[in-house]
Design an enzyme around this catalytic site. Structure first.
Site, mmCIF file in Angstrom:
data_model
loop_
_atom_site.group_PDB
_atom_site.id
_atom_site.type_symbol
_atom_site.label_atom_id
_atom_site.label_comp_id
_atom_site.label_asym_id
_atom_site.label_seq_id
_atom_site.Cartn_x
_atom_site.Cartn_y
_atom_site.Cartn_z
ATOM 1 N N TRP A 145 28.059 7.411 62.675
ATOM 2 C CA TRP A 145 29.257 6.553 62.556
ATOM 3 C C TRP A 145 28.843 5.096 62.528
ATOM 4 O O TRP A 145 27.874 4.680 63.183
ATOM 5 C CB TRP A 145 30.201 6.788 63.737
ATOM 6 C CG TRP A 145 31.330 7.709 63.424
ATOM 7 C CD1 TRP A 145 32.622 7.364 63.166
ATOM 8 C CD2 TRP A 145 31.293 9.147 63.339
ATOM 9 N NE1 TRP A 145 33.387 8.484 62.914
ATOM 10 C CE2 TRP A 145 32.593 9.591 63.015
ATOM 11 C CE3 TRP A 145 30.294 10.100 63.486
ATOM 12 C CZ2 TRP A 145 32.906 10.940 62.851
ATOM 13 C CZ3 TRP A 145 30.605 11.432 63.320
ATOM 14 C CH2 TRP A 145 31.887 11.837 63.008
ATOM 15 N N TRP A 203 30.361 1.824 63.445
ATOM 16 C CA TRP A 203 30.269 0.847 64.545
ATOM 17 C C TRP A 203 29.538 1.449 65.737
ATOM 18 O O TRP A 203 28.945 0.727 66.522
ATOM 19 C CB TRP A 203 31.611 0.202 64.869
ATOM 20 C CG TRP A 203 32.629 0.908 65.723
ATOM 21 C CD1 TRP A 203 32.872 2.236 65.797
ATOM 22 C CD2 TRP A 203 33.562 0.261 66.614
ATOM 23 N NE1 TRP A 203 33.912 2.468 66.657
ATOM 24 C CE2 TRP A 203 34.356 1.290 67.178
ATOM 25 C CE3 TRP A 203 33.824 -1.053 66.982
ATOM 26 C CZ2 TRP A 203 35.387 1.021 68.092
ATOM 27 C CZ3 TRP A 203 34.836 -1.315 67.879
ATOM 28 C CH2 TRP A 203 35.603 -0.293 68.424
ATOM 29 N N ASP A 204 29.510 2.791 65.826
ATOM 30 C CA ASP A 204 28.659 3.415 66.841
ATOM 31 C C ASP A 204 27.215 2.990 66.638
ATOM 32 O O ASP A 204 26.503 2.667 67.603
ATOM 33 C CB ASP A 204 28.734 4.946 66.754
ATOM 34 C CG ASP A 204 30.117 5.494 67.034
ATOM 35 O OD1 ASP A 204 31.049 5.148 66.282
ATOM 36 O OD2 ASP A 204 30.273 6.273 67.993
ATOM 37 N N TYR A 221 32.501 19.257 61.019
ATOM 38 C CA TYR A 221 33.297 18.045 61.217
ATOM 39 C C TYR A 221 34.351 17.989 60.126
ATOM 40 O O TYR A 221 34.065 18.198 58.943
ATOM 41 C CB TYR A 221 32.452 16.759 61.175
ATOM 42 C CG TYR A 221 33.324 15.550 61.480
ATOM 43 C CD1 TYR A 221 33.713 15.286 62.795
ATOM 44 C CD2 TYR A 221 33.830 14.745 60.462
ATOM 45 C CE1 TYR A 221 34.570 14.231 63.090
ATOM 46 C CE2 TYR A 221 34.689 13.689 60.749
ATOM 47 C CZ TYR A 221 35.059 13.439 62.058
ATOM 48 O OH TYR A 221 35.916 12.401 62.345
ATOM 49 N N GLN A 271 34.515 0.628 59.112
ATOM 50 C CA GLN A 271 34.797 0.461 60.545
ATOM 51 C C GLN A 271 34.518 -0.996 60.916
ATOM 52 O O GLN A 271 33.980 -1.756 60.102
ATOM 53 C CB GLN A 271 33.933 1.415 61.374
ATOM 54 C CG GLN A 271 34.653 2.692 61.783
ATOM 55 C CD GLN A 271 33.897 3.494 62.823
ATOM 56 O OE1 GLN A 271 32.678 3.441 62.910
ATOM 57 N NE2 GLN A 271 34.623 4.279 63.611
ATOM 58 N N GLY A 294 38.410 1.800 64.539
ATOM 59 C CA GLY A 294 37.570 2.296 65.630
ATOM 60 C C GLY A 294 38.398 2.640 66.861
ATOM 61 O O GLY A 294 38.001 3.450 67.676
ATOM 62 N N ASP A 348 41.123 4.371 66.984
ATOM 63 C CA ASP A 348 41.886 5.172 66.022
ATOM 64 C C ASP A 348 43.303 5.536 66.423
ATOM 65 O O ASP A 348 44.206 5.524 65.611
ATOM 66 C CB ASP A 348 41.157 6.491 65.751
ATOM 67 C CG ASP A 348 39.707 6.285 65.376
ATOM 68 O OD1 ASP A 348 39.201 5.168 65.499
ATOM 69 O OD2 ASP A 348 39.098 7.267 64.959
ATOM 70 N N TRP A 387 42.258 6.375 73.297
ATOM 71 C CA TRP A 387 42.726 5.035 72.917
ATOM 72 C C TRP A 387 44.150 4.721 73.355
ATOM 73 O O TRP A 387 44.685 3.677 73.040
ATOM 74 C CB TRP A 387 42.579 4.795 71.404
ATOM 75 C CG TRP A 387 41.157 4.832 70.940
ATOM 76 C CD1 TRP A 387 40.582 5.757 70.120
ATOM 77 C CD2 TRP A 387 40.104 3.910 71.269
ATOM 78 N NE1 TRP A 387 39.246 5.473 69.919
ATOM 79 C CE2 TRP A 387 38.938 4.341 70.620
ATOM 80 C CE3 TRP A 387 40.043 2.752 72.071
ATOM 81 C CZ2 TRP A 387 37.710 3.683 70.719
ATOM 82 C CZ3 TRP A 387 38.827 2.093 72.168
ATOM 83 C CH2 TRP A 387 37.677 2.558 71.498
ATOM 84 N N GLU A 399 32.402 9.822 76.774
ATOM 85 C CA GLU A 399 32.949 9.038 75.664
ATOM 86 C C GLU A 399 33.946 7.999 76.185
ATOM 87 O O GLU A 399 33.969 6.857 75.760
ATOM 88 C CB GLU A 399 33.617 10.004 74.691
ATOM 89 C CG GLU A 399 34.156 9.380 73.424
ATOM 90 C CD GLU A 399 34.821 10.431 72.524
ATOM 91 O OE1 GLU A 399 34.872 11.622 72.910
ATOM 92 O OE2 GLU A 399 35.303 10.047 71.440
#
Ligand code: 9WN
Length: 502
Positions: A88, A90-91, A138, A162, A221, A223, A413, A456
């Protein structure tokens, strides 16, 4: 307008944006064990002993390294083996900032692998797909996104982006180990980072106000944030789009922690609409159902220009245009996204011209900007310390207003605590003259992870870990915090002058 082109990214970017010399060949090692340095000796300074888990800070350091090692896959780090088995965008930025503390070579390799999927128009895909991972592991995978092979050797990715945290990461890796290898990497990345910024500042300036718009909540990001609820209400929640498609997230994570099927249907519908429109960006407000200016995304866009100014200085390019751009973006954030009634920044729905009513943590992240007007920074810090966000010695900032009726401590989030956001806020507190609060926030983050593990995200009341258990950016940013005992790892005055323009 952006189009899927066929020229090579390397040709386009290197020729148009810099006079810097061609970089050395990139790393080719795969699977080489990292050469991990030992934990810095000054690490325990000012950190209270913890009797809850009995874990020492050494344990924490070694476990973070172990998480990153376990999540290393060929040439990149996956966020999580179970939930997010690809790379990913921005990860990768946050992960490489942590890797810079233990294995700079791997940090560079990780980011390079992401940029191998950059489009000729400059966009960096939000996911780069690992061809060795099965489609069923995924959703939505490469078959869904249908991005054509844009040039020989181009990696498969999505067509959305992102937040642009990569220039910050490149600068952070360089300043941890400013050797010849890193200098060559700066030269390789600079034109690519400039192209990524150019894409966002031109093709994505849908509101014509100097900010970049996102066209999908996944681009933020953050989400599933309530920040998108108002704008998303214009997108039909047609569960039919999920028919014949299998959500993967709900098979490996609790349903109560993930977006609802209604929201997922909206996410899928938006992605399909953008894809079926050829990933074009012209007339977005007229053609697309979700066009939003996000405070965090744009704060990172401005911060990226500051990082590019520092990088430009080192490689002998004029930093002035980057600093000017950074100032313009910060000003536009302030003019367009500030809500005087709430005293914080909010997402702007470009199609309606309305600010989202939700008070979300994304509206605090502009604190990372050193050129934010002082009264605004003071208001954001007061908001972070208020009962709504609850920054305290015991708990970092929550992702959503704790007093809101729809505050949800486990749904992602919509309430939980995230380490990447708090790491950014920690830097903001430091840069706006609040070293004690920055140190306190650092301690709160370390306590949380020491108590619950490298999750996470975290329950904002109990501190329990939620989501994926061995999550890479949590581990990486803890490494960065541990290596920075005062929470005050300032750049040198020369570097600071280049970065801030002061
Ligand atoms: C969709 C990988 C990503 C993060 C995002 C986070 C989550 C993906 C998902 O995981 O998003 O991109 O499937 O939910 O919200 O910030 O980059 O860690």
């Amino acid at each position: 307008m952006s189009n899927i082109g066929t020229t090579t990214a390397t040709e386009t970017l290197d020729a148009s944006t810099t006079t810097a010399a061609a970089p050395a060949a990139g790393p080719t090692t795969t699977g080489t064990p990292p050469t991990l340095t030992t934990r810095p000796a000054a690490l325990d300074a000012g950190y209270p002993a913890d009797s809850v888990t009995g874990q020492t800070l050494d344990d924490l350091w070694h476990m973070a390294r172990a998480v990153l090692d376990a999540n290393w896959s060929h040439n990149h780090t996956v966020p999580s083996r179970t939930l997010y088995p690809h790379q990913w965008s921005w990860d990768a930025a946050f992960i490489s900032i942590g890797l810079a503390r233990v294995n700079p070579q791997r940090a560079w390799q990780d980011l390079r692998s992401l940029f191998l999927a950059q489009w000729p128009d400059g966009r960096v895909p939000h996911i780069v797909f690992d061809p060795n991972v099965a489609e069923r592991d995924y959703f939505p995978g490469p078959t869904f996104w249908q991005v054509p092979r844009l040039r020989p050797g181009h990696s498969d990715g999505t067509g959305i982006v992102q937040p642009p945290a990569h220039a910050i990461a490149v600068w952070e890796i360089y300043r941890r180990s400013p050797d010849d290898r890193s200098l060559a990497e700066l030269r390789w990345f600079y034109p690519r980072l400039v192209a990524a910024q150019d894409y966002l500042l031109t093709c994505r300036d849908a509101g014509r106000g100097g900010l970049a718009s996102i066209v999908h909540p996944w681009e933020s990001g953050l989400d599933n944030s309530p920040a998108w609820d108002a704008a998303l209400s214009a997108v039909p929640a047609d569960l039919g789009v999920l028919a014949g498609r299998q959500r993967h997230d709900n098979r490996v994570a609790a349903v109560a922690h993930r977006p609802t099927d209604e929201d997922y249907a909206r996410f899928v519908a938006l992605a399909l609409a953008y894809r079926d429109g050829g990933y074009r960006d012209d007339d977005l407000p007229g053609r697309h159902d979700f066009v939003v200016e996000c405070p965090t995304f744009n704060a990172l866009l401005s911060a990226a220009e500051r990082a590019l100014a520092a990088i430009a200085t080192v490689i002998g390019v004029d930093p002035g245009p980057h600093l000017a751009r950074a100032r313009r973006i910060t000003q536009a954030i302030d003019e367009r996204l500030w809500n005087p009634q709430t005293g914080m920044y909010h997402a702007l729905d470009v199609r309606t011209g309305r600010l989202s009513p939700a008070r979300c943590v994304s509206g605090l992240v502009p604190l990372i900007l050193p050129d934010l007007p002082a009264p605004r920074a003071a208001a954001l810090m007061a908001m972070a310390e208020s009962a709504r966000f609850g920054i305290s010695a015991a708990m970092p900032v929550a992702s959503y207003d704790r007093t809101a009726d729809d505050f949800d401590p486990v749904r992602y989030w919509r309430g939980p605590v995230w380490i990447n956001i708090n790491w950014l806020l920690c830097r903001g507190l430091r840069d706006h003259g609040r070293p004690a609060q920055a140190a306190q926030l650092r301690t709160a983050m370390l306590d949380l992870v020491r108590r619950s593990g490298y999750y996470e995200y975290f329950h904002p009341v109990t501190g329990d870990g939620v989501g994926s258990a061995a999550f890479s950016w949590t581990a990486a940013l803890v490494l960065d915090l541990l290596a920075d005992p005062e929470g005050l790892d300032e750049v040198t005055s020369d570097q600071a002058a280049a970065v801030t323009g002061r």
